[in-house]
Design a protein around this motif. Sequence first.
Motif, PDB file in Angstrom:
ATOM      1  N   SER A   1       0.816  -1.209   0.000  1.00 47.35           N
ATOM      2  CA  SER A   1       0.000   0.000   0.000  1.00 47.35           C
ATOM      3  C   SER A   1       0.853   1.262   0.000  1.00 47.35           C
ATOM      4  CB  SER A   1      -0.912  -0.010   1.221  1.00 47.35           C
ATOM      5  OG  SER A   1      -1.704   1.142   1.228  1.00 47.35           O
ATOM      6  N   GLY A   2       0.565   2.139  -0.949  1.00 48.01           N
ATOM      7  CA  GLY A   2       1.219   3.426  -1.016  1.00 48.01           C
ATOM      8  C   GLY A   2       2.443   3.477  -1.907  1.00 48.01           C
TER       9      GLY A   2
ATOM     10  N   SER B   1       4.464   2.751  -5.585  1.00 47.70           N
ATOM     11  CA  SER B   1       4.263   2.548  -7.015  1.00 47.70           C
ATOM     12  C   SER B   1       5.630   2.528  -7.695  1.00 47.70           C
ATOM     13  CB  SER B   1       3.390   3.652  -7.606  1.00 47.70           C
ATOM     14  OG  SER B   1       4.037   4.898  -7.479  1.00 47.70           O
TER      15      SER B   1
ATOM     16  N   ALA C   1       6.961   6.590  -3.085  1.00 44.49           N
ATOM     17  CA  ALA C   1       5.894   6.686  -2.079  1.00 44.49           C
ATOM     18  C   ALA C   1       6.061   8.007  -1.347  1.00 44.49           C
ATOM     19  CB  ALA C   1       5.970   5.521  -1.098  1.00 44.49           C
ATOM     20  N   GLU C   2       5.012   8.403  -0.664  1.00 43.68           N
ATOM     21  CA  GLU C   2       5.073   9.584   0.185  1.00 43.68           C
ATOM     22  C   GLU C   2       6.019   9.294   1.356  1.00 43.68           C
ATOM     23  OE1 GLU C   2       3.610  12.543  -0.407  1.00 43.68           O
ATOM     24  OE2 GLU C   2       2.908  11.702  -2.307  1.00 43.68           O
TER      25      GLU C   2
ATOM     26  N   GLU D   1       5.696   9.555   4.504  1.00 40.54           N
ATOM     27  CA  GLU D   1       5.066   8.830   5.623  1.00 40.54           C
ATOM     28  C   GLU D   1       5.004   7.323   5.339  1.00 40.54           C
ATOM     29  OE1 GLU D   1       2.627  11.180   3.777  1.00 40.54           O
ATOM     30  OE2 GLU D   1       4.124  12.562   4.554  1.00 40.54           O
ATOM     31  N   VAL D   2       4.780   6.983   4.079  1.00 40.44           N
ATOM     32  CA  VAL D   2       4.685   5.573   3.695  1.00 40.44           C
ATOM     33  C   VAL D   2       6.045   4.915   3.825  1.00 40.44           C
ATOM     34  CG1 VAL D   2       4.140   3.992   1.798  1.00 40.44           C
ATOM     35  CG2 VAL D   2       2.725   6.026   2.177  1.00 40.44           C
ATOM     36  N   TRP D   3       7.107   5.627   3.385  1.00 47.14           N
ATOM     37  CA  TRP D   3       8.456   5.093   3.547  1.00 47.14           C
ATOM     38  C   TRP D   3       8.777   4.892   5.028  1.00 47.14           C
ATOM     39  CZ3 TRP D   3      11.487   2.569   0.524  1.00 47.14           C
ATOM     40  CH2 TRP D   3      11.469   2.789  -0.850  1.00 47.14           C
TER      41      TRP D   3
ATOM     42  N   GLN E   1       6.810   4.276   7.516  1.00 50.38           N
ATOM     43  CA  GLN E   1       6.103   3.101   8.037  1.00 50.38           C
ATOM     44  C   GLN E   1       6.831   1.814   7.639  1.00 50.38           C
ATOM     45  OE1 GLN E   1       2.019   2.808   6.824  1.00 50.38           O
ATOM     46  NE2 GLN E   1       1.701   0.881   7.913  1.00 50.38           N
TER      47      GLN E   1
END
Length: 127
Positions: free
Chosen positions: A89-90, A92, A102-103, A105-107, A109
């Motif tokens: 998720s998040g 591409s 990814a954004e 925040e996604v990295w 996480q």
Amino acid sequence: MKKDPSIMKENMKWTLAMDEVFIQALLDQHYKGFRMDGTFTQTAYNNIINELKEKLGIEFTKSHLKNRLKTLKEHFKESYDFFRNGKLSGFSWNPFTKTWCAEPEVWEQLLQEKPEAIRWKTKVINH
């Protein structure tokens, strides 16, 4: 006749151009039917050795090719395990930069869960 010691070395420094020619040669041998049950035949390796010598002007051994193929597979597996073919998720795939995107925040996480994934934040994957 004295052999060139660099030919006998099992470790070889592969360049991007070498990888491109090698991967294309592997695909060609696969499509020609020289890959049985997931394994390239001796004929395939002989054909690839000849092709690489012709196109790159470098002597290769079957061991060079098998070692490089093993490395390429390990790199693919590691990337695939982290990103599940883009389904994490998040994330591409960016075909222009050849990196996972990814954004921030996604990295963050992902890196909290898998700190070793840091290399994929800037790693260019050419193939």
